[in-house]
Design a protein around this motif. Structure first.
Motif, short mmCIF file in Angstrom:
data_model
loop_
_atom_site.label_atom_id
_atom_site.label_comp_id
_atom_site.label_asym_id
_atom_site.label_seq_id
_atom_site.Cartn_x
_atom_site.Cartn_y
_atom_site.Cartn_z
N ARG A 150 -8.13 -35.08 21.02
CA ARG A 150 -6.64 -34.72 20.86
C ARG A 150 -6.78 -35.66 19.47
O ARG A 150 -5.68 -35.02 18.68
N GLN A 151 -7.26 -36.60 18.96
CA GLN A 151 -6.07 -37.68 18.20
C GLN A 151 -7.13 -37.51 16.71
O GLN A 151 -6.39 -37.38 16.20
N TYR A 152 -8.26 -36.73 16.64
CA TYR A 152 -8.73 -36.51 15.81
C TYR A 152 -9.29 -34.43 15.15
O TYR A 152 -9.62 -34.32 14.62
N ILE A 153 -7.84 -34.11 15.86
CA ILE A 153 -7.34 -32.65 15.51
C ILE A 153 -8.36 -31.89 15.73
O ILE A 153 -9.29 -31.07 15.19
N GLY A 154 -9.24 -32.08 17.13
CA GLY A 154 -10.39 -31.06 17.22
C GLY A 154 -11.28 -31.58 17.19
O GLY A 154 -12.66 -30.92 16.96
N THR A 155 -11.63 -32.68 16.54
CA THR A 155 -13.23 -33.09 15.99
C THR A 155 -13.41 -34.26 16.29
O THR A 155 -12.44 -34.90 16.93
N PHE A 156 -14.71 -34.72 16.26
CA PHE A 156 -15.17 -36.45 17.16
C PHE A 156 -14.72 -37.32 15.57
O PHE A 156 -14.86 -36.66 14.34
N ARG A 157 -14.36 -38.68 15.72
CA ARG A 157 -14.22 -39.33 14.85
C ARG A 157 -15.69 -39.75 14.24
O ARG A 157 -15.18 -40.14 12.70
N GLU A 158 -16.57 -39.98 14.16
CA GLU A 158 -17.72 -39.73 13.62
C GLU A 158 -17.81 -39.28 12.59
O GLU A 158 -18.91 -39.31 11.46
N ARG A 159 -17.61 -37.63 12.28
CA ARG A 159 -17.60 -36.81 11.40
C ARG A 159 -16.70 -36.50 10.29
O ARG A 159 -16.51 -36.46 9.80
N VAL A 160 -15.62 -37.62 10.22
CA VAL A 160 -14.67 -38.01 9.64
C VAL A 160 -14.65 -38.55 8.51
O VAL A 160 -15.19 -39.66 8.74
N LEU A 161 -14.36 -37.48 6.97
CA LEU A 161 -14.18 -38.68 6.39
C LEU A 161 -12.74 -38.22 5.05
O LEU A 161 -13.16 -40.00 5.02
N LEU A 162 -12.08 -38.29 5.66
CA LEU A 162 -11.01 -38.77 5.26
C LEU A 162 -9.60 -38.48 5.92
O LEU A 162 -10.00 -37.44 6.38
N THR A 163 -8.63 -39.42 6.03
CA THR A 163 -7.27 -38.70 6.66
C THR A 163 -6.74 -38.87 5.84
O THR A 163 -6.56 -39.66 5.15
N ILE A 164 -5.48 -38.47 5.69
CA ILE A 164 -4.06 -38.91 5.24
C ILE A 164 -2.71 -38.81 6.87
O ILE A 164 -3.15 -38.15 7.83
N ASP A 165 -2.52 -39.89 7.09
CA ASP A 165 -1.27 -40.43 7.41
C ASP A 165 -0.20 -39.54 8.00
O ASP A 165 -0.02 -38.71 7.05
N LYS A 166 0.11 -39.75 9.22
CA LYS A 166 1.73 -38.84 9.69
C LYS A 166 2.21 -39.10 8.79
O LYS A 166 2.92 -39.96 8.04
N ASN A 167 2.67 -38.15 8.21
CA ASN A 167 4.10 -38.61 7.21
C ASN A 167 3.62 -38.53 5.61
O ASN A 167 4.40 -38.39 4.87
N MET A 168 2.76 -38.84 5.39
CA MET A 168 1.70 -39.02 3.80
C MET A 168 1.61 -37.88 3.11
O MET A 168 1.48 -37.55 2.74
N GLY A 169 0.91 -36.58 4.21
CA GLY A 169 0.86 -35.17 3.47
C GLY A 169 2.09 -34.47 2.56
O GLY A 169 1.30 -33.25 1.57
N ASN A 170 2.83 -35.35 3.40
CA ASN A 170 4.28 -34.44 2.68
C ASN A 170 4.26 -34.92 0.72
O ASN A 170 5.11 -34.75 0.34
N ARG A 171 4.16 -36.17 0.42
CA ARG A 171 4.32 -37.01 -0.73
C ARG A 171 3.77 -36.37 -1.51
O ARG A 171 2.93 -35.12 -2.02
N ASP A 172 4.57 -35.81 -3.14
CA ASP A 172 3.82 -35.74 -3.74
C ASP A 172 2.64 -35.98 -4.82
O ASP A 172 2.18 -34.79 -5.04
#
Length: 148
Positions: free
Chosen positions: A24-46
């Motif tokens: 749930r935290q990692y939007i449907g995947t496991f933490r061990e597979r994550v390469l890059l995250t964009i924190d909440k409200n940062m994806g809207n930045r130009d």
């Protein structure tokens, strides 16, 4: 009839997913597979949207299979923008509308465990975001400018 009974039994006994809170935290995947995250409200930045295609190229060179997952924190317009960037790069894009509040706008993961410690976009790719830091560090107060 048998299918309905299975669904009822599964719902009554709880989740059948492995590590459901982590997924749930990692939007449907496991933490061990994550390469890059964009924190909440940062994806809207130009600046993030501008750097994203270059970052995708870099990650794609390092990992043959990439997947992007987005959640409802992003505006619909920005979801479409990121979806087009992913399509151009030939990367699978999924918008997950699972209930709950996610700490990320977007994440990029692979299909196998990579166990990457740092995943924040601003820490992994500071070269794309240094201009903001330079501007804030160069600003001096009135008294500093007066007594150079």
């Amino acid at each position: 009839m048998d299918n309905i009974e299975k669904k009822l039994m599964a719902a009554a006994s709880g989740e059948t997913r492995l590590k459901p809170d982590e997924q749930r935290q990692y939007i449907g995947t496991f933490r061990e597979r994550v390469l890059l995250t964009i924190d909440k409200n940062m994806g809207n930045r130009d600046d993030v949207k501008t750097a994203f295609p270059k970052i995708l190229e870099d990650l794609k060179a390092k990992h043959p299979v990439l997947k992007i997952k987005s959640c409802s924190n992003l505006t619909q317009t920005n979801q479409v923008i990121y979806m087009k960037m992913a399509q151009t790069a030939g990367i699978s894009f999924t918008n997950v509308n699972e209930g709950g509040d996610h700490p990320f706008d977007l994440l990029i993961h692979t299909d196998q465990a990579v166990h990457q410690e740092e995943t924040d976009i601003f820490k992994l790719y500071p070269q794309f975001f240094e201009s903001d830091k330079e501007e804030t560090t160069e600003k001096k107060g009135f008294w500093k400018n007066l007594f150079k």
